[in-house]
Write an enzyme that holds these catalytic residues in place. Sequence first.
Site, PDB file in Angstrom:
ATOM      1  CE  LYS A 296      -6.131   1.654   0.445  1.00  0.00           C
ATOM      2  NZ  LYS A 296      -6.084   2.259   1.148  1.00  0.00           N
TER       3      LYS A 296
ATOM      4  CE  LYS B 233      -3.853   2.281   2.671  1.00  0.00           C
ATOM      5  NZ  LYS B 233      -4.018   1.714   3.564  1.00  0.00           N
TER       6      LYS B 233
HETATM    7  C1  PBG Z   1      -8.289   2.614   5.209  1.00  0.00           C
HETATM    8  C2  PBG Z   1      -8.393   2.842   4.118  1.00  0.00           C
HETATM    9  C3  PBG Z   1      -7.663   3.530   3.232  1.00  0.00           C
HETATM   10  C4  PBG Z   1      -8.238   3.232   1.856  1.00  0.00           C
HETATM   11  C5  PBG Z   1      -8.620   2.037   1.912  1.00  0.00           C
HETATM   12  N1  PBG Z   1      -8.064   1.635   3.873  1.00  0.00           N
HETATM   13  C6  PBG Z   1      -7.589   5.292   3.175  1.00  0.00           C
HETATM   14  C7  PBG Z   1      -5.911   5.807   3.809  1.00  0.00           C
HETATM   15  O1  PBG Z   1      -4.888   4.633   4.220  1.00  0.00           O
HETATM   16  O2  PBG Z   1      -5.481   6.719   4.266  1.00  0.00           O
HETATM   17  C8  PBG Z   1      -8.636   4.054   0.865  1.00  0.00           C
HETATM   18  C9  PBG Z   1      -8.877   3.597  -0.139  1.00  0.00           C
HETATM   19  C10 PBG Z   1      -9.637   4.450  -1.265  1.00  0.00           C
HETATM   20  O3  PBG Z   1      -9.618   5.540  -1.582  1.00  0.00           O
HETATM   21  O4  PBG Z   1     -10.534   4.467  -2.006  1.00  0.00           O
HETATM   22  N2  PBG Z   1      -6.524   2.757   6.206  1.00  0.00           N
END
Ligand code: PBG
Length: 328
Positions: A252, A199
Amino acid sequence: MLDTEFYRGRRLRMTPGIRALVRENEIRPADLVMPYFVAETDDKSFRKPIGSMPDQYQLSLAELEKQVAAAVKNGLTSVLLFGIPKEKDELASQAYADEGIVQEAVRRLKDRFPELVVITDVCLCEYTSHGHCGMVSKGGEIQNDPTIELLAKAALSHVRAGADMVAPSDMMDGRILAIRDTLDENGFLSTPIMSYAVKYASAFYGPFREAADSTPKFGDRRSHQMDPANSREALREAAADLDEGADILMVKPGLPYLDVIRQLRDTFETPIATYNVSGEYSMVKAAAQNGWIDEQRTVMEMMTGFKRAGADIVITYFAEDVLGWLNK
Ligand code: PBG
């Protein structure tokens, strides 16, 4: 007279039937996971549009059930749930409360749709008063080890409520191991973990943070989410999560990281998921609303791109739309 010693690739592109016959990649309904934002509210008909994500809403439990019912009828097989609690605090108490909003949503959906695969996002950022993904020290550092204990508690509470799978998105080190151990100790040996293993610290999460009300009040997420410049590190993160017990690996965001999906696909045997995140959704919606692109064709090209890159599973806010188009 033409010499025919050259490649006539067009022969296989001449009719829709032939093109379909030789098509290499296709998105299937069962590949799709639809994310939903469920809000803790006394208003049963609560349905609040998310400004930066046209056609996406924060939903009450009752509205969630209605919307999922329609989607399931259309062929939706999996959902990913995010909760928006009434109260936030420094310990993210609502993240692991047995009667928390996600836990309630899981119970409700599993009760009504036993076959539906209900996946929960496991993170603290929607539940902490400061919007960070973990416990914060006096000096402002996000503390790793105290955080993973709470994440494991949150995951256990989701699974106790009936979640089919948990998806930790926090990027703390060791959280897969902590969650696996906790689930196993409590008898949930058969519940899989889909790890947000790779991520990135991405600008593409902007609209989500409006949707989930989880913008950090200070600082950013770069001390845990990955530097967008790195791909060797992605393999290292993925290998670590597999060792710790992850069953599915996620990359992601999606679009800017297709190369990373491909590298994971070529390196590991496990299923690979990708998250077509909020900013990717909003860009397409904005351009389509302006009449600058054809939404359906753009989205389907993106979906095919994820499959071609090697993703098995695509988490996308377009899932309901894609199902509608596939059914036509
Ligand atoms: C929670 C999380 C996030 C997303 C999914 N789980 C936000 C982040 O890390 O700030 C992002 C999903 C999206 O942008 O559609 N940590």
